[in-house]
Design a protein around this motif. Sequence first.
Motif, PDB file in Angstrom:
ATOM      1  N   ARG A   1     -10.824  -2.320   0.861  1.00 60.10           N
ATOM      2  CA  ARG A   1     -10.082  -1.285   0.124  1.00 60.10           C
ATOM      3  C   ARG A   1     -10.921  -0.049  -0.131  1.00 60.10           C
ATOM      4  NH1 ARG A   1      -7.213  -5.754  -3.697  1.00 60.10           N
ATOM      5  NH2 ARG A   1      -5.289  -5.962  -2.504  1.00 60.10           N
TER       6      ARG A   1
ATOM      7  N   SER B   1      -4.879   3.919   1.305  1.00 61.84           N
ATOM      8  CA  SER B   1      -5.436   2.749   0.628  1.00 61.84           C
ATOM      9  C   SER B   1      -5.265   2.810  -0.884  1.00 61.84           C
ATOM     10  CB  SER B   1      -6.924   2.603   0.971  1.00 61.84           C
ATOM     11  OG  SER B   1      -7.632   3.779   0.597  1.00 61.84           O
TER      12      SER B   1
ATOM     13  N   HIS C   1      -3.855 -10.250   0.957  1.00 64.89           N
ATOM     14  CA  HIS C   1      -3.581 -11.352   0.029  1.00 64.89           C
ATOM     15  C   HIS C   1      -4.051 -12.675   0.623  1.00 64.89           C
ATOM     16  CE1 HIS C   1      -1.326 -13.636  -3.007  1.00 64.89           C
ATOM     17  NE2 HIS C   1      -1.014 -14.456  -2.011  1.00 64.89           N
TER      18      HIS C   1
ATOM     19  N   MET D   1       0.838  -1.201   0.000  1.00 59.24           N
ATOM     20  CA  MET D   1       0.000   0.000   0.000  1.00 59.24           C
ATOM     21  C   MET D   1       0.874   1.252   0.000  1.00 59.24           C
ATOM     22  SD  MET D   1      -3.160  -0.869   2.547  1.00 59.24           S
ATOM     23  CE  MET D   1      -4.356  -2.106   2.096  1.00 59.24           C
TER      24      MET D   1
ATOM     25  N   GLU E   1       2.523  -7.347   6.907  1.00 64.05           N
ATOM     26  CA  GLU E   1       2.120  -6.072   6.316  1.00 64.05           C
ATOM     27  C   GLU E   1       0.632  -6.154   5.955  1.00 64.05           C
ATOM     28  OE1 GLU E   1       3.944  -3.234   5.670  1.00 64.05           O
ATOM     29  OE2 GLU E   1       5.625  -4.094   6.748  1.00 64.05           O
ATOM     30  N   ASP E   2      -0.031  -4.981   5.828  1.00 61.53           N
ATOM     31  CA  ASP E   2      -1.442  -4.957   5.452  1.00 61.53           C
ATOM     32  C   ASP E   2      -1.685  -5.681   4.130  1.00 61.53           C
ATOM     33  OD1 ASP E   2      -1.900  -3.559   7.705  1.00 61.53           O
ATOM     34  OD2 ASP E   2      -2.535  -1.702   6.738  1.00 61.53           O
ATOM     35  N   SER E   3      -0.781  -5.464   3.163  1.00 62.88           N
ATOM     36  CA  SER E   3      -0.948  -6.083   1.846  1.00 62.88           C
ATOM     37  C   SER E   3      -0.894  -7.603   1.931  1.00 62.88           C
ATOM     38  CB  SER E   3       0.131  -5.574   0.893  1.00 62.88           C
ATOM     39  OG  SER E   3       1.413  -5.848   1.412  1.00 62.88           O
ATOM     40  N   GLU E   4      -0.064  -8.135   2.859  1.00 60.50           N
ATOM     41  CA  GLU E   4       0.033  -9.584   3.024  1.00 60.50           C
ATOM     42  C   GLU E   4      -1.249 -10.150   3.629  1.00 60.50           C
ATOM     43  OE1 GLU E   4       4.872  -9.800   3.768  1.00 60.50           O
ATOM     44  OE2 GLU E   4       3.513  -9.816   5.469  1.00 60.50           O
TER      45      GLU E   4
END
Length: 463
Positions: free
Chosen positions: A395, A46, A415, A1, A409-412
């Motif tokens: 999102r 975001s 996912h 992000m 992490e937020d992205s992980e």
Amino acid sequence: MPRIKIKSSDSKDPRKKSGLLAILSNNDIYVTKLIPVSDGYVIITSNDEDLDKVFQQKTTSELNENDFYPLIPPELRAKRSVIVFNVDPHIFNNEEQEIQDELQEHNEWVKNNLSSIYKFPNSKTLKITFSQAATALKALDTGLKMFQMSIPKHRIQQEKFYQLQTCFRCYAIEDHHTNACPLDRDYKVCSECADQDHSWKDCKNTKKKCINCKGDHRTLSMTCPMRKTAIKEKREMNKNINTYAGAAKNTASTQSFSAHTNIDKDLHLKIYSCMLHAHIMNISEPGCFEAELNATFTANNLPTIKIPRTPKSDLLIKKLTEEEEKTVTDTEITIKRTQDGNNKKQDTYQETGTIEKPKSKNRLHSGDIKLHIYTSESTRWPPHLSPTDLVKNIRENKFKFTYSDQSFEDSEILHLIEFNEIKMEESCWCIVEDSVFRKIRSGQINDKSPLPKDLRRHRKFSK
């Protein structure tokens, strides 16, 4: 992000944090996370639109007035910058300020949107940085006018930002992602000073040290020789699109292409479409391949290339068609075999009355990382919610999530949710009052800790 560093004094003061969030929300910027550091804050947004809003003149002025100084990230600076090649000496020999004045005078859309001009030494190349990414795109589409001359758009390219794969646990470069790091999750090392007794968020050392090259700079600094070498290697690999052989080789296999170069999917599709168009025209008018390909490249702001000999386009198209037909046939055979296998399994089940269940893989449970997903009372949970729809709503800020495991992490996390790799337990679904949800969304409630139980209302599953 997308993330932004905002320098400020006394970042431990909670009033300062609330003031920063208030300024951002007043300018329609809602951050997903705000992390206090020794010399300011790191905010995570975001989307790229919120990141761009932070650096609009009105927002930046308001932040500066309140002792907040945002640092523009390199990827956003690249989106706002264009490189102008082979500039005529009549233009290049002027001072940078004179070039800046000419650009604003003879290009109406540039006025008040120009940040800087840089002349590369010993060359005929200019770097122009605008205050908005949209202005840079306008320059790519229309070209530029100055000093009674015109710079065509095919001499202008957007500056490329080369993203390096970095593990945020051990800070290895171009080796592995954080979730594939061989070190334990509780491993700590500071990216600011390289000490192993704290993380970068708690660093108070004034002396910097790189984990990778041991130099006197931050580990993530772009002045690091190892990062410069990695970027140079990516840049060299990216040059193969300037030759027909390299482009033809890479368009034959999208997977191989994306694994070794840094070209995004849109540019890859553009190159492939130009080549396909040139082949089709070459079939109808044999011998026009090079002229047609370069004309199409120029129209799409791509560099032209030299072709040693005209390819036999009709044979190439025929071969590609045959390969496509073979792929379709193989797919149909596979589908039929699968259907036959399913029918046999169904027959076995009807005869024995039992069927063996496949063994389930060990998945991460939401309770392992204290994952909680929030919605407001006015929104509530829909009757059916797929993992893809859940991530989409997160999102879009309709739902929010929190977790306690600092190694992710937020992205992980997103996912893992999207690909159903986290088992979502009933206790992770929470409905809170609208006012509480707004505080969570704006970061006023520490999003690393779940709410007290009396503020949570759990979602009931229908089995």
